[in-house]
Design an enzyme around this catalytic site. Structure first.
Site, PDB file in Angstrom:
ATOM      1  N   ARG A 197      12.474 -10.413 -10.326  1.00 31.38           N
ATOM      2  CA  ARG A 197      12.517  -9.346  -9.339  1.00 31.38           C
ATOM      3  C   ARG A 197      11.501  -9.644  -8.244  1.00 31.38           C
ATOM      4  O   ARG A 197      10.525 -10.375  -8.459  1.00 31.38           O
ATOM      5  CB  ARG A 197      12.178  -8.002  -9.984  1.00 31.38           C
ATOM      6  CG  ARG A 197      13.118  -7.566 -11.104  1.00 31.38           C
ATOM      7  CD  ARG A 197      12.660  -6.258 -11.694  1.00 31.38           C
ATOM      8  NE  ARG A 197      13.554  -5.770 -12.745  1.00 31.38           N
ATOM      9  CZ  ARG A 197      13.403  -6.006 -14.045  1.00 31.38           C
ATOM     10  NH1 ARG A 197      12.366  -6.736 -14.454  1.00 31.38           N
ATOM     11  NH2 ARG A 197      14.254  -5.522 -14.928  1.00 31.38           N
ATOM     12  N   HIS A 231      16.157  -6.923 -19.102  1.00 31.74           N
ATOM     13  CA  HIS A 231      16.844  -5.641 -19.213  1.00 31.74           C
ATOM     14  C   HIS A 231      16.538  -5.006 -20.563  1.00 31.74           C
ATOM     15  O   HIS A 231      16.601  -5.670 -21.602  1.00 31.74           O
ATOM     16  CB  HIS A 231      18.365  -5.820 -19.082  1.00 31.74           C
ATOM     17  CG  HIS A 231      18.811  -6.072 -17.685  1.00 31.74           C
ATOM     18  ND1 HIS A 231      20.052  -6.596 -17.379  1.00 31.74           N
ATOM     19  CD2 HIS A 231      18.198  -5.873 -16.493  1.00 31.74           C
ATOM     20  CE1 HIS A 231      20.177  -6.705 -16.066  1.00 31.74           C
ATOM     21  NE2 HIS A 231      19.070  -6.272 -15.507  1.00 31.74           N
ATOM     22  N   TYR A 263      27.494  -8.115 -15.084  1.00 27.63           N
ATOM     23  CA  TYR A 263      27.757  -9.509 -14.716  1.00 27.63           C
ATOM     24  C   TYR A 263      29.047  -9.996 -15.353  1.00 27.63           C
ATOM     25  O   TYR A 263      29.741 -10.846 -14.794  1.00 27.63           O
ATOM     26  CB  TYR A 263      26.571 -10.386 -15.106  1.00 27.63           C
ATOM     27  CG  TYR A 263      25.319  -9.983 -14.368  1.00 27.63           C
ATOM     28  CD1 TYR A 263      25.173 -10.268 -13.023  1.00 27.63           C
ATOM     29  CD2 TYR A 263      24.313  -9.264 -14.997  1.00 27.63           C
ATOM     30  CE1 TYR A 263      24.039  -9.872 -12.316  1.00 27.63           C
ATOM     31  CE2 TYR A 263      23.186  -8.859 -14.306  1.00 27.63           C
ATOM     32  CZ  TYR A 263      23.056  -9.156 -12.972  1.00 27.63           C
ATOM     33  OH  TYR A 263      21.945  -8.741 -12.281  1.00 27.63           O
TER      34      TYR A 263
END
Length: 311
Positions: A145, A268, A277
């Protein structure tokens, strides 16, 4: 006022530093937008201004980005009203969007060839170009991130094992791994570019990636501007650090990686978050069938010579 709001988010709500950074930049952008469009401050806002903002943001950004900014502003104005700094919360006149879980979308995800074109854009003859190449390579190779990348320190990076220890969402530590190619660019950055950038800003900078200004620390806005500049040069649509995170996960899944592994790599907490995904890759797989199966609508038959040679 903003500092008090951040203290509220940190101490009363318990949000992580990355969330505080998102709130900080969203409020700065919000104030700039109000000043440029209407010449008002954040305390003069009405529901009409909010509707204008939502409409404009929805045209320019992915829905997930709009949702994140909207959450910041809704929380901010609810706090202002609760602290009696505003007579009422203007968001009470704006109905929250109704969106089913299956409508979640990643937005634009570049293909492997497109990502490669983006990675080739920085001019690595110069220190800033080396830094930018190392950033792009690391984002795509690890799925970091933006906040995780910006908080990285040199001592958290191990080029020998090609791994880094980062602070993820909710203050949770995790280990991210990256490939040899990314490690090579990081090594070049650390030995060739970072010392030159530190000398240019003339101050110690604890962060791994240095900004060539007097402040020295690369922030979220500068990172996104850097990525957009290289994306524009490559002729790509809106690309952010999170776009490369999505590309990292999508390309892994398309190459056969297990969803559980991708979940761990992305950090996650819930596998359901990662399944997006798989849904995105179904679109990719359907496209493969349409292009390469004899009954596909985009199928182009091979020449008879080729079929004879194969037969």
């Amino acid at each position: 006022m903003e500092e008090r709001f951040k203290e509220y988010l940190k101490h009363e709500c318990g949000y992580a530093r990355s969330t505080l950074q998102v709130a900080h930049y969203a409020l700065i952008e919000w104030q700039r937008w109000l000043r440029e469009r209407f010449g008002i401050t954040r305390l003069d806002v009405s529901a009409l201004h909010l509707r204008h903002w939502i409409s404009e943001q929805s045209r320019r950004h992915a829905q997930t980005t709009v949702d994140k900014k909207t959450w910041v502003l809704r929380t901010f104005y609810a706090w202002l009203a609760g602290e009696s700094m505003m007579e009422c919360d203007p968001w009470q006149y704006i109905a929250p969007p109704r969106r089913r879980p299956h409508q979640q979308s990643l937005g634009y995800v570049p293909c492997e060839r497109t990502v490669h074109r983006l990675l080739e854009q920085p001019d690595t003859r110069f220190a800033l170009g080396l830094r930018d190449r190392a950033i792009l390579e690391l984002l795509y190779a690890s799925g970091l991130r933006a906040a995780e990348l910006l908080s990285l320190r040199p001592h958290q990076l191990c080029l020998r094992t090609r791994a880094a220890q980062v602070m993820g969402k909710g203050g949770k530590e995790r280990i991210v791994v990256f490939g040899e190619h990314s490690a090579q660019w990081l090594e070049r950055y650390l030995h060739e570019a970072r010392p030159a950038l530190l000398q240019a800003c003339q101050r110690p900078v604890p962060a791994l990636f240095v900004h060539a200004t007097a402040f020295g620390t690369l922030n979220y806005s500068a990172l996104q501007r850097t990525i957009r500049r290289h994306a524009d040069a490559a002729g790509l649509p809106m690309v952010t650090a999170h776009t490369l995170r999505h590309a990292f996960a999508t390309h892994l899944y398309q190459a056969g990686a297990n969803l559980r592994v991708i979940q761990m790599l992305l950090g996650h907490a819930c596998l359901q978050t990662t399944t997006i995904y798989a849904r995105t890759s179904m679109v990719y797989l359907r496209g493969v069938i349409e292009r390469h199966h004899p009954r596909g609508i985009c199928y182009v038959p091979a020449s008879s010579e080729f079929r004879t040679a194969r037969g």
